[in-house]
Design an enzyme around this catalytic site. Structure first.
Site, PDB file in Angstrom:
ATOM      1  N   ARG A  19      39.139  49.176  56.183  1.00  0.00           N
ATOM      2  CA  ARG A  19      39.184  49.380  54.742  1.00  0.00           C
ATOM      3  C   ARG A  19      39.385  49.186  54.204  1.00  0.00           C
ATOM      4  O   ARG A  19      37.628  49.259  53.240  1.00  0.00           O
ATOM      5  CB  ARG A  19      39.569  50.926  55.033  1.00  0.00           C
ATOM      6  CG  ARG A  19      38.892  52.172  56.119  1.00  0.00           C
ATOM      7  CD  ARG A  19      40.086  53.192  56.429  1.00  0.00           C
ATOM      8  NE  ARG A  19      41.966  52.270  56.229  1.00  0.00           N
ATOM      9  CZ  ARG A  19      42.885  53.759  55.883  1.00  0.00           C
ATOM     10  NH1 ARG A  19      42.581  54.656  54.750  1.00  0.00           N
ATOM     11  NH2 ARG A  19      43.973  53.522  55.632  1.00  0.00           N
ATOM     12  N   ASN A  37      39.086  57.203  57.577  1.00  0.00           N
ATOM     13  CA  ASN A  37      40.088  56.700  59.078  1.00  0.00           C
ATOM     14  C   ASN A  37      39.421  58.350  59.453  1.00  0.00           C
ATOM     15  O   ASN A  37      39.632  59.077  58.379  1.00  0.00           O
ATOM     16  CB  ASN A  37      41.611  57.511  58.883  1.00  0.00           C
ATOM     17  CG  ASN A  37      41.716  55.059  59.000  1.00  0.00           C
ATOM     18  OD1 ASN A  37      40.906  54.362  58.892  1.00  0.00           O
ATOM     19  ND2 ASN A  37      43.057  55.271  58.701  1.00  0.00           N
TER      20      ASN A  37
END
Length: 777
Positions: A19, A37
């Site tokens: 990320r 997520n």
């Protein structure tokens, strides 16, 4: 006009800094949006000019973090729709008409995880300490100087601390350690390499070491001093406790073996740097790459004679070496500056402890207060030139997802009795669990159940079917009775299917399955098999000749019994053989003296009367017999010892011609007459040939026979794909010889690489077979 895309990225993309990487990539290209997520994958909402979006998607693969593994990138393209929502149009949002995903009109952000979906979840394996963290660990000016739990998005614990998905700190065992302001600032700073590093910690807020009444750095120094003084110390590592001692000092090595009840099996050695590993073992380029990679496994390589205590390897040809893979290991190695034995803190084949050390007479325990959620033993890999095979799949490798050849309903494959693993499957994804050990006692069974329940919950797989071995006596087979729907899979078919599925082969394929013992579909023990196989079934085309095993399991422990089984009761052994003419079978085994082998007459009567002498067509037992006849091994102190000593003896004689051998057509099968080879082996020994040369000739014989069996099968069935499977192919000399000969003969040979070729890969093969049989296609 800008476009808005919804992008799903599947694979190992959590716990590897993915990320933060997406955030940096999007910002550099000028993409607006957000990333989160979702279950075990990552969802990106992105908006911008189409060329920029295309460059962004390409960059996800090309520039991914080193530990990330991208399996699929799914892009949903939509048309943008600007809406004010209380703000002017410039401050509105872009939405996908098809997906309902929103992207902010300015900037890019990491948002909270979606807790509603776990489909396609994938657990990231633990990662060895990265170079940046190592530099900080030994930098006196850094605030994490000598902190044994330093980590970042590129390294540190993952699978061993995850309690649930998605992978966020509050769903790991780090949730009990509240971040201090300094760590929180790093965690929330997109420019910091600890941005969203879930195990982030420092000495002010994170886990702490303990040795007796001491904590922190004092505890570590006290433990190091004890090891330097000759102590055997239990150390809590990443996936469980290890026993650690000086690898140069014979006295603590001997005591460690006594503590573990481990007589002859070699012990793994941790060293500070690759150059030290190279001084202890003959490392290839592939070995060095493995040692320094993010998995940091134990690498088996030919040992060099050097400073280590003789008790480390007990005369075995290979040594297992590995590098420090946690900050704690780096600190210990820096303090001691010598090779250390680092091995699991357990008795024999019982599971490695993760909470506390019980029943082991150690001199001290260096522990810490970060809970281990899941047990992961160290992975073990052996390279074959440009190839490598996994001997044990654990920390750093498991539980990364594998693919299946057919979509499966939710199922569990329970594996075999030895080197036990399980595989969970749903759709085309398969989760091969970590090494558990031999299913022999209640403690191992409890560890098996815990690991199965943990991974089943994390991946959201509730099995409705169970695949198991044909052998009714295996504890794993009994475990399968918990499920009403069961699929029995023959042992060697599972071996072969595991190799084929790993490499994505389309059937049909030939399977060469060489191992110790597995129950065949005819009720006899197999182990030297040639199969024509698909995922749903197989046909046996060839095998090794059968021989009785006097005393059953006793013949596995005592290779001389197996030698007598072949020479006094072998299935064939008559008629002409190619190469040397076989001499007469001797009355006594070599080295047994005038009185013969103790109990030899009794064993002869057992064979003659067929009392407790189950027959086996086993390659593993044939290697045992050859080792016994050459005087190389009287007792198998651990599984495969005789075969390993035979390989060791053969290593100095490359290019040796084969011994006598013969193929016979019998009951529709091609049968290799192993007795002819053993008789020739004895004649060569009587002629004064060096034992090493005879051992090399034996390996060359098995390799030549293997290729001939495949050639006979190919001529009849027009198949060129060959899968080599079974524990015997852990033998580097045999495997490289067979692979080279098959390639030269025009075959496409494959061997297990990510999936162990030994029984630890059986469960994955069972899952592949069960999926194919249950598939509606």
């Amino acid at each position: 006009m800008d476009a808005a895309w919804r992008i799903e990225v599947h694979g190992i993309v959590q716990g590897v800094g993915f990320r933060p990487f997406v955030h940096r990539l999007a910002t550099s290209i000028g993409i607006r949006g957000r990333v989160r997520n979702a279950g075990g994958h990552v969802v990106i909402s992105a908006a911008g000019p189409q060329p920029a979006l295309e460059a962004f998607v390409a960059g996800l693969r090309a520039q991914r973090p080193g530990a990330a593994r991208i399996r699929d990138v799914i892009v949903t393209r939509g048309t943008p729709d600007q809406r004010a929502s209380g703000a002017d149009a410039a401050g509105g949002e872009l939405t996908l008409e098809t997906g309902g995903e929103f992207a902010p009109a300015a900037g890019f952000e990491i948002v909270d995880s979606d807790l509603t979906s776990e489909a396609g979840s994938e657990i990231p394996p633990d990662l060895a300490t990265c170079a940046d963290c190592r530099r900080e660990l030994f930098d006196p000016a850094n605030r994490r100087y000598r902190y044994p739990f330093i980590n970042c998005t590129a390294c540190g614990p993952r699978a061993t601390i995850i309690e649930s998905l998605p992978y966020d700190r509050e769903r790991t065992s780090m949730r009990r350690f509240a971040m201090c302001p300094a760590c929180a600032a790093e965690y929330h700073d997109p420019a910091d390499r600890r941005f969203h590093a879930e195990p982030i910690a420092c000495a002010s807020c994170g886990p702490r070491l303990r040795w007796q009444a001491m904590t922190g750095d004092a505890a570590l120094r006290a433990a190091a001093d004890a090891i330097a003084a000759g102590a055997v110390v239990a150390v809590k590592g990443l996936g469980g406790f290890h026993l650690v001692c000086d690898a140069i000092n014979e006295e603590p090595v001997a005591r460690l073996r006594e503590i573990k009840a481990r007589d002859g099996k070699p012990l793994a050695v941790m060293v500070r740097a690759p150059v030290v590993a190279g001084a202890l073992a003959a490392l290839s380029d592939a070995d060095r790459a493995l040692l320094t990679g993010p998995a940091a496994p134990i690498v088996l390589a030919p040992r060099r004679h050097g400073v280590l205590s003789p008790g480390v390897c007990h005369g075995m040809p290979d040594i297992g070496v590995f590098l420090p893979y946690t900050p704690l290991h780096h600190l210990l190695m820096d303090a001691l500056r010598r090779p250390l034995v680092v091995t699991s803190a357990n008795h024999a084949d019982s599971p490695m402890p993760i909470d506390e050390v019980r029943g082991l007479a150690v001199d001290g325990v260096l522990t810490h207060d970060r809970p281990i959620v899941a047990r992961y033993d160290d992975s073990v890999i052996r390279s074959f030139g440009s190839r490598s095979i996994t001997i044990r799949r654990g920390r750093g490798l498991a539980p990364a997802l594998l693919r299946l050849p057919a979509a499966a309903p939710p199922l569990v494959a329970v594996g075999a009795q030895l080197k036990s693993t399980f595989t969970l499957a749903d759709g085309e994804r398969a989760v091969l669990g970590p090494h558990i050990g031999d299913l022999s006692d209640a403690e191992t069974l409890e560890a098996y159940d815990q690991a199965l329940a943990h991974l089943s919950r994390l991946h959201g797989i509730e099995p409705v079917h169970a695949a198991h071995d044909l052998h009714p006596g295996y504890l794993s087979t009994r475990l399968a009775r918990r499920w009403p729907s069961r699929i029995a899979v023959q042992h060697h078919h599972a071996h072969v299917a595991a190799v084929a599925a790993e490499h994505g082969l389309r059937p049909p394929f030939l399977g060469v399955a060489y191992d110790g013992l597995g129950l065949g579909d005819d009720g006899t023990f197999w182990g030297g098999e040639l199969l024509l196989a698909s995922y749903t079934g197989y046909r046996r085309l060839g095998r090794f000749s059968r021989a009785p095993m006097p005393g059953g399991e006793a013949a596995v422990r005592r290779p001389a019994r197996m030698a007598l089984g072949y020479l006094l009761g072998g299935e064939l052994g008559t008629g002409p053989a190619r190469g040397r003419l076989p001499g007469p079978a001797p009355g006594r085994l070599p080295g047994s003296g005038s009185g013969g082998l103790p109990g030899e007459e009794v064993i002869a009567r057992m064979i003659a009367r067929g009392v407790n002498c189950p027959a086996a067509s086993s390659a593993g037992r044939l290697f045992d017999a050859a080792a016994a006849l050459l005087g190389l091994c009287e007792v198998n102190g651990f599984e495969g010892e005789a075969a390993t000593r035979l390989e060791q003896a053969a290593g100095g004689f490359p290019g040796t011609e084969p011994l006598a051998w013969r193929l016979e057509r019998r009951d529709g099968l091609w049968v290799y007459d192993a007795v002819a080879t053993l008789r020739d082996l004895l004649e060569a020994k009587a002629d004064g040939e060096p034992v090493g040369r005879i051992a090399a000739a034996f390996h060359a014989t098995v390799a030549a026979v293997t290729v001939l069996l495949c050639e006979r099968a190919a001529a009849e069935h027009d198949v060129t794909q060959v899968c080599l499977a079974g524990g015997v192919f852990q033998n580097r000399l045999l495997a490289t010889g067979v692979l080279a000969r098959l390639s030269a003969a025009g075959f496409e040979p494959y061997i297990g690489e990510r999936v162990p070729v030994n029984d630890a890969g059986i469960s994955y093969g069972q899952a592949a077979v069960a999926a194919a049989r249950l598939s509606p296609a």
